[in-house]
Design a protein around this motif. Structure first.
Motif, mmCIF file in Angstrom:
data_model
loop_
_atom_site.group_PDB
_atom_site.id
_atom_site.type_symbol
_atom_site.label_atom_id
_atom_site.label_comp_id
_atom_site.label_asym_id
_atom_site.label_seq_id
_atom_site.Cartn_x
_atom_site.Cartn_y
_atom_site.Cartn_z
ATOM 1 N N ALA A 142 0.809 -1.222 0.000
ATOM 2 C CA ALA A 142 0.000 0.000 0.000
ATOM 3 C C ALA A 142 0.841 1.269 0.000
ATOM 4 O O ALA A 142 0.375 2.320 -0.452
ATOM 5 N N SER A 143 2.068 1.184 0.499
ATOM 6 C CA SER A 143 2.903 2.389 0.565
ATOM 7 C C SER A 143 3.835 2.529 -0.642
ATOM 8 O O SER A 143 4.698 3.417 -0.647
ATOM 9 N N PHE A 144 3.671 1.698 -1.660
ATOM 10 C CA PHE A 144 4.476 1.853 -2.869
ATOM 11 C C PHE A 144 4.226 3.236 -3.473
ATOM 12 O O PHE A 144 3.091 3.690 -3.582
ATOM 13 N N SER A 145 5.290 3.882 -3.881
ATOM 14 C CA SER A 145 5.175 5.212 -4.483
ATOM 15 C C SER A 145 4.694 5.114 -5.928
ATOM 16 O O SER A 145 4.682 4.029 -6.530
ATOM 17 N N ASP A 146 4.332 6.260 -6.497
ATOM 18 C CA ASP A 146 3.975 6.286 -7.909
ATOM 19 C C ASP A 146 5.135 5.807 -8.766
ATOM 20 O O ASP A 146 4.931 5.136 -9.790
ATOM 21 N N GLN A 147 6.373 6.142 -8.359
ATOM 22 C CA GLN A 147 7.530 5.682 -9.122
ATOM 23 C C GLN A 147 7.650 4.165 -9.046
ATOM 24 O O GLN A 147 7.949 3.508 -10.056
ATOM 25 N N ASP A 148 7.404 3.584 -7.874
ATOM 26 C CA ASP A 148 7.421 2.122 -7.741
ATOM 27 C C ASP A 148 6.412 1.487 -8.692
ATOM 28 O O ASP A 148 6.715 0.502 -9.372
ATOM 29 N N ILE A 149 5.200 2.034 -8.704
ATOM 30 C CA ILE A 149 4.155 1.484 -9.569
ATOM 31 C C ILE A 149 4.546 1.615 -11.034
ATOM 32 O O ILE A 149 4.392 0.668 -11.829
ATOM 33 N N ALA A 150 5.066 2.782 -11.413
ATOM 34 C CA ALA A 150 5.469 2.988 -12.807
ATOM 35 C C ALA A 150 6.573 2.016 -13.202
ATOM 36 O O ALA A 150 6.563 1.455 -14.314
ATOM 37 N N ASP A 151 7.525 1.773 -12.287
ATOM 38 C CA ASP A 151 8.617 0.835 -12.580
ATOM 39 C C ASP A 151 8.097 -0.594 -12.714
ATOM 40 O O ASP A 151 8.467 -1.318 -13.650
ATOM 41 N N LEU A 152 7.242 -0.998 -11.785
ATOM 42 C CA LEU A 152 6.663 -2.340 -11.867
ATOM 43 C C LEU A 152 5.879 -2.522 -13.161
ATOM 44 O O LEU A 152 5.991 -3.553 -13.842
ATOM 45 N N TRP A 153 5.072 -1.526 -13.492
ATOM 46 C CA TRP A 153 4.256 -1.613 -14.705
ATOM 47 C C TRP A 153 5.137 -1.738 -15.942
ATOM 48 O O TRP A 153 4.856 -2.557 -16.830
ATOM 49 N N ALA A 154 6.227 -0.958 -16.002
ATOM 50 C CA ALA A 154 7.132 -1.047 -17.138
ATOM 51 C C ALA A 154 7.725 -2.448 -17.248
ATOM 52 O O ALA A 154 7.864 -2.995 -18.354
#
Length: 306
Positions: free
Chosen positions: A125-137
């Protein structure tokens, strides 16, 4: 008699209305636009740290990476980790990054349905937007596999997903990943990994009658893992009693070999082979420093709020 019947009918009607209200009750919040550009390498690293490959690949059956994991047998039924490849039908190929963010951080499907907590989303839940963007990539590079995931084998009443809304209201908590003042960068990095992405507490914490983690016993071990497995306490005192040091624990997270010369088996062996073995030495040492609380002189027992 008529009055009693009328009262009973009214009570039933009220109960039905209450259930309907819960079923219609919206959960989560609309995800904001994810603005950062994702980095594939950072995303692949975070996916390893988060156990995505270990959980969503059926190694025993020789399944393709991320095409669906081995069934999880629990007291509530058998759950099947889903296909996370880019196949548009069997996997997540038709999702948007906002669908992905909502699923990972909030545990809610693109259709607005709650996921079962066998998915370890509470730790993310505390993943940052950058974490999400990196995972998605990173996930967008996974080859599609047209293998639909079997339906969960869950009997009534646990097959009623609307009931998970009540579960979330009662037990869903923000992960304790925030840095603690007075601690070193390594200790706080270890806390971020252990209490967040690596979700050590998912196995090493006992659960209550509803399948929720007992936060007062965080990291104290569990005797009731899926499939009947067990996980030992990984609190500082327990680890020290077993002879663990920062160097030996960091080494075990890379190799799966314990100080006694034994090898991790079962799910922990998979966690190492498909997860922590791929982390940097600094991150493995940070996890060991946090778990052994070997940061400040004297040591402090890790508590639920730390």
């Amino acid at each position: 008699m008529k009055r009693m019947i009328g009262t009973g009918v009214a009570a039933v009607a009220a109960g039905v209305a209450a259930l309907a209200a819960v079923a219609a009750w919206p959960i989560g919040k609309p995800p904001a636009e994810i603005m950062p550009e994702g980095d594939v390498q950072r995303g692949a690293y975070l996916a390893r740290a988060s156990g995505c490959i270990a959980c969503h690949t059926n190694f025993e059956a020789g399944g393709p990476p991320l095409a669906g994991g081995a069934p999880l047998e629990t007291d509530f039924g058998v759950f099947h980790p889903p296909n996370l490849t880019t196949d548009p039908d069997a996997g997540i190929g038709s999702w948007s990054i906002r669908d992905f963010a909502r699923a990972v951080r909030q545990g809610i499907s693109p259709d607005g349905e709650p996921y079962y907590p066998t998915f370890t989303y509470p730790f993310y839940a505390s993943f940052s937007d950058q974490d999400i963007a990196d995972l998605w990539a990173a996930f967008r590079t996974v080859a599609p596999v047209d293998e639909p995931t079997p339906e969960h084998e869950v009997a009534f009443p646990f097959d009623q997903r609307w009931g998970l809304k009540l579960w979330r209201a009662a037990y869903l908590r923000t992960p304790a990943t925030a840095p603690k003042e007075g601690r070193s960068d390594a200790w706080n990095r270890g806390k971020e990994l252990v209490r967040g992405a690596a979700h050590c507490g998912a196995c090493h914490t006992d659960r209550n009658f509803a399948g929720a983690r007992v936060l007062e016993a965080v990291l104290s071990g569990s005797d009731d893992l899926p499939g009947g497995g067990k996980a030992p306490s990984i609190r500082p005192d327990a680890l020290r009693t077993e002879g663990w040091t920062v160097s030996s624990l960091a080494y075990a997270l890379r190799t799966g070999i314990t100080p006694a010369g034994d090898a991790f088996g079962g799910s922990m062996g998979e966690v190492v082979a498909q997860g922590t073995a791929f982390l940097s030495q600094a991150d493995r040492e940070a996890m060991a420093i946090y778990l052994l609380d070997n940061d400040l002189s004297g040591g402090v027992q890790v508590a639920a709020g730390d």
